[in-house]
Enzyme design. Structure first.
Site, PDB file in Angstrom:
ATOM      1  CD  GLU A   1      39.032  39.804  29.568  1.00  0.00           C
ATOM      2  OE1 GLU A   1      38.847  41.002  29.286  1.00  0.00           O
ATOM      3  OE2 GLU A   1      38.104  38.980  29.724  1.00  0.00           O
TER       4      GLU A   1
ATOM      5  CE  LYS B   1      32.871  41.963  26.744  1.00  0.00           C
ATOM      6  NZ  LYS B   1      31.824  41.052  27.238  1.00  0.00           N
TER       7      LYS B   1
END
Length: 549
Positions: free
Chosen positions: A355, A371
């Site tokens: 990420e 997410k």
């Protein structure tokens, strides 16, 4: 910073070279993963920092100006690029919070930590074996500083990681993939071309085997390596004349003197042995109970989403565990965009993050919060659509995107913040992940470091609203996060930076012979506690499989 030589390195030879740099020269490494051309988030460069000559430790009372001066004031004895990290726990102070939980004290575990293996231990894991500076002050390190190992300095043993640590080096290697005429274009921020439509799956064609895509060893793809040095080098480094050391590095990088091969990774434990040596801060029962309490907070309006984590501690004493070989094995078998190998005292940091937190390229800002997760063993068409169509996973991402927009807006030009892509997917770690691109333009008078510090910690690993949610996290998690959920960063200048969210991250203590790592999941109103616990095991899976297949 002058480039004193460049070389062409094949993907076949690159891992052994990087391993040699870390083993022999104690290099800090930031490594991008060899993802498919259209994969995103992505990075284009790997960086090796050799011979640190300046270091700044951050503490709660360190003025921000000290870090600005360290990163942006030219220094003739150091290359300008700065490698560093921010500890999640250190980010609590900005929100008026503090944590008294110890970070690196395996003997101080809560009394209720289980003595058996984690619940829901997967039965189908495949065999994937291929066979101290004063507060706020930067110090000039002695020439042989990297060779002065932590084992020879008892006063430094078993200390918690500082709240932040930043380094500059006498030598820096920048490794980039050679440009191929047939490869898709990429923008300067590391996202793929113009393909930014919603729900676009970006993945490697090999993912339908159910395994992560490793290095393409059969094709010798070329990388361009550039060696940069400080304007003024010390007379000697690592006990050698600086000129002789640079000649040695050049011979290694050009292949004139091949580096030693990487030792084969051998899992240090059997499954049964790991079950006896592994502890969790929250086992299945404890995690489910905490999720239920978080759901009560959500129903009461205290939070809308909360990222709840668990910590794993593995006792590896007497196993011959080699953290560097383990790190290189992970990079080879489970590539991701933001790998990092860093050392501090007796601690070896192993970050395998997929990420991106914040990237700034010539003042253009990009954040790519993740997410939404779907685990798979064998990929089938339609899985991405199942993920992007899930109301729960979509709600998780949309709430965090709104939070990120607000977090970066304070340092961006008015009206420039926008979501340019939403609910994109990519595969990593046998998971399909969903993410968005949030963009902006850095405000005049603000630096990339202002942006980093003002938005830290990343919203995807806290939840929203941020302050109240972080307070609940401190109450519900029995462990300190430390570096986990913090950020690893490379800062070039006031307008250029890239940083990760330090998930899929752990560290090994060479004194205690203990490896800790973490995983977590996002809790929203319609979360199922048992499913959320299974997600934490899926995210920890690559660490667990590498320890005991």
């Amino acid at each position: 910073m002058p480039c004193i030589f460049s070389a062409s390195v094949s993907s076949r030879d690159l891992p052994a070279l990087l391993h040699h740099l870390a083993r022999t020269y104690h290099a800090d490494l930031l490594l991008c993963g060899p993802l498919a051309p259209a994969a995103a988030p992505r990075t284009e460069r790997s960086i090796a920092g050799i011979a640190p000559v300046r270091e700044l430790e951050l503490h709660t009372d360190t003025p921000r100006e000290h870090l600005h001066d360290f990163c942006f004031t030219p220094c003739a004895t150091a290359v300008s690029g700065t490698i560093g990290y921010l500890n999640y726990t250190g980010g609590l102070a900005r929100y008026g919070l503090r944590s008294d939980k110890p970070e690196n004290r395996p003997d101080n575990r809560p009394d209720n930590w289980p003595d058996n293996k984690p619940d829901n231990w997967p039965d189908n894991w495949p065999d994937d074996r291929p066979e101290n500076s004063p507060n706020g002050r930067s110090d000039q390190k002695p020439e042989n500083w990297p060779e002065d190992t932590p084992e020879s300095k008892p006063a430094d043993r078993q200390k918690d990681l500082p709240e932040g640590l930043f380094r500059q080096y006498a030598i820096q290697l920048i490794i980039s993939p050679a440009q191929e005429p047939c490869s898709p274009p990429h923008s300067v921020d590391g996202t793929a071309g113009t393909d930014t439509g919603n729900h676009t799956a970006r993945h490697d064609s090999r993912h339908d085997s159910g395994h992560d895509y490793g290095h393409d060893k059969g094709h010798g793809k070329e990388h361009v390596l550039e060696c940069h040095t400080a304007e003024i080098l010390p007379d000697s480094l690592y006990g050698k004349q600086s000129a002789a050391l640079l000649d040695e590095l050049k011979a290694l990088c050009t292949g004139e003197v091949p580096p030693d091969p990487i030792p084969a990774h051998v899992a240090p434990l059997s499954r049964d042995a790991l079950s006896r040596r592994l502890r969790q801060s929250l086992d299945r029962k404890g995690y489910v109970r905490r999720v239920e309490r978080v759901l009560e907070h959500i129903r009461d309006g205290d939070t809308y989403q909360l990222n709840l984590s668990t910590r794993f501690d593995a006792d590896l004493s007497g196993t011959g565990f080699d953290p560097l070989t383990f790190f290189m094995h992970m990079w080879d078998q489970h590539p991701a965009p933001f790998y990092a190998w860093l050392s501090h005292g007796s601690t070896r940091i192993i970050s395998t993050s997929p990420e991106r937190f914040l990237c700034v390229r010539d003042g253009q800002v990009l954040s790519q919060p993740i997410k939404g997760t779907l685990e798979f063993e064998s990929f089938t068409e339609g899985m991405e659509k199942a993920l992007t169509a899930s109301p729960k996973e979509s709600a998780e991402l949309s709430m965090i995107v709104d939070l990120i927009r607000n977090d970066i807006a304070a340092c961006c030009e008015y009206g420039s913040v926008q979501v340019s892509a939403h609910k994109e997917t990519f595969t990593v770690d046998r998971l399909i992940q969903m993410y968005s691109d949030v963009r902006g333009t850095l405000r005049s008078g603000s630096t990339c470091l202002d942006l980093l510090l003002d938005a830290f910690p990343g919203g995807s690993v806290t939840g929203c609203p941020k302050q109240r949610t972080m307070r609940i996290i401190e109450k519900e998690e029995p462990h300190s996060r430390g570096l986990y959920c913090g950020s690893v960063v490379f800062i070039e200048d006031p307008q250029n930076m890239d940083s990760s969210i330090a998930i899929r991250t752990g560290w090994y203590d060479s004194i205690t012979k203990a490896l800790c790592f973490f995983s977590g999941s996002g809790i929203v109103l319609d979360s199922n506690p048992e499913s959320e616990y299974r997600e934490t095991l899926a995210k920890a899976g690559k660490f667990l499989r590498a320890l005991a297949p």
